[in-house]
Scaffold this active site. Structure first.
Site, short mmCIF file in Angstrom:
data_model
loop_
_atom_site.label_atom_id
_atom_site.label_comp_id
_atom_site.label_asym_id
_atom_site.label_seq_id
_atom_site.Cartn_x
_atom_site.Cartn_y
_atom_site.Cartn_z
N ASP A 192 61.48 47.83 84.89
CA ASP A 192 60.35 47.75 84.66
C ASP A 192 59.82 47.01 86.15
OD1 ASP A 192 57.61 47.92 83.76
OD2 ASP A 192 58.05 45.78 83.49
N GLU A 232 61.57 54.25 85.02
CA GLU A 232 62.22 52.78 85.03
C GLU A 232 63.37 52.89 85.17
OE1 GLU A 232 58.28 51.21 84.04
OE2 GLU A 232 59.29 51.23 82.11
#
EC number: 3.1.26.3
Length: 236
Positions: A47, A119
């Site tokens: 992320d 991610e």
């Protein structure tokens, strides 16, 4: 070539990155329902890699935009819906390791699971090589999306643009209503309706939060509104 290498061969080609340690990619694609050695911690790192890389791409691409405008653009590019869309393009769902319950409920196609796995994949690349390699993977996946951004539309979120479009025509504001809400507390999924009463238009949107679902519904409503106004203009 090992069995695990062969399983991920097409995905590696799609990412344009060859893993030296394919077991890292396997963990990135492992949901917590399948194993305790899952992708949750990878997702945390991925992320950050994603947000930095997209922020830098936008900073370089749009020197005229303010911090707030850049933040809104980034939010649109890194949200769950966009990540799930990219994951679908990569056919990421075909490679996921899911527990039996998630498999039966279609977890391989659930946007939240796909977004998290993507991610986590960025993190796996950074662990396998370094940050620069992960950044390049993100850039390859986002280059076209950033290059084709229409800043006049995207600098403001969909709900704001819809509201402004209606106000400019002296029309009533939209009404949003939750149609359904499912999933566990930490992984909920919302379906929302956007009703443009005066225009007799209704759109729907899905998302991992009420806000995300409303934004998607507003985007769909904008498209319907533009189409109806264009058709009306042709008839007049």
């Amino acid at each position: 070539m090992t069995q695990i290498d062969n399983r991920f061969r097409r995905l590696s080609q799609a990412l344009d990155y060859a893993f030296q340690k394919p077991e890292l990619l396997r963990q990135a694609l492992t949901h917590r329902s399948y194993s305790s050695a899952n992708n949750e911690r990878f997702e945390f790192v991925g992320d950050s890699i994603l947000n930095y890389t997209v922020a830098r791409m936008l900073y370089d691409q749009f020197p005229q935009l303010t911090e707030g405008e850049l933040s809104r653009l980034r939010a649109n590019l890194v949200n769950q819906n966009t990540l799930a869309e990219i994951a679908h393009e990569l056919k990421l769902g075909d490679y996921l390791y899911l527990g039996e319950g998630e498999l039966k409920s279609g977890g391989f196609n659930r946007p939240s699971i796909l977004a998290d796995a993507l991610e986590a994949t960025f993190a796996a690349v950074s662990f396998d090589a370094d940050f620069a390699a992960a950044e390049q993977v993100v850039r390859r996946l986002y280059n076209q999306r950033v290059a084709t951004i229409d800043t006049t539309r995207q600098a403001k979120d969909a709900k704001t643009r819809l509201q402004e479009a209606l106000q400019a025509r002296k029309l009533a504001l939209p009404k949003y209503r939750i149609l359904s809400q499912s999933g566990e507390a930490h992984e909920q999924w919302f379906k929302v309706e956007c009703d443009l009463g005066e225009m007799a238009l209704i759109s729907t949107g899905d998302g991992g939060s009420r806000r995300a679902a409303e934004q998607q519904a507003a985007e769909a409503a904008l498209t319907l509104l533009e189409q109806k106004l264009a058709a009306s203009k042709k008839r007049s």
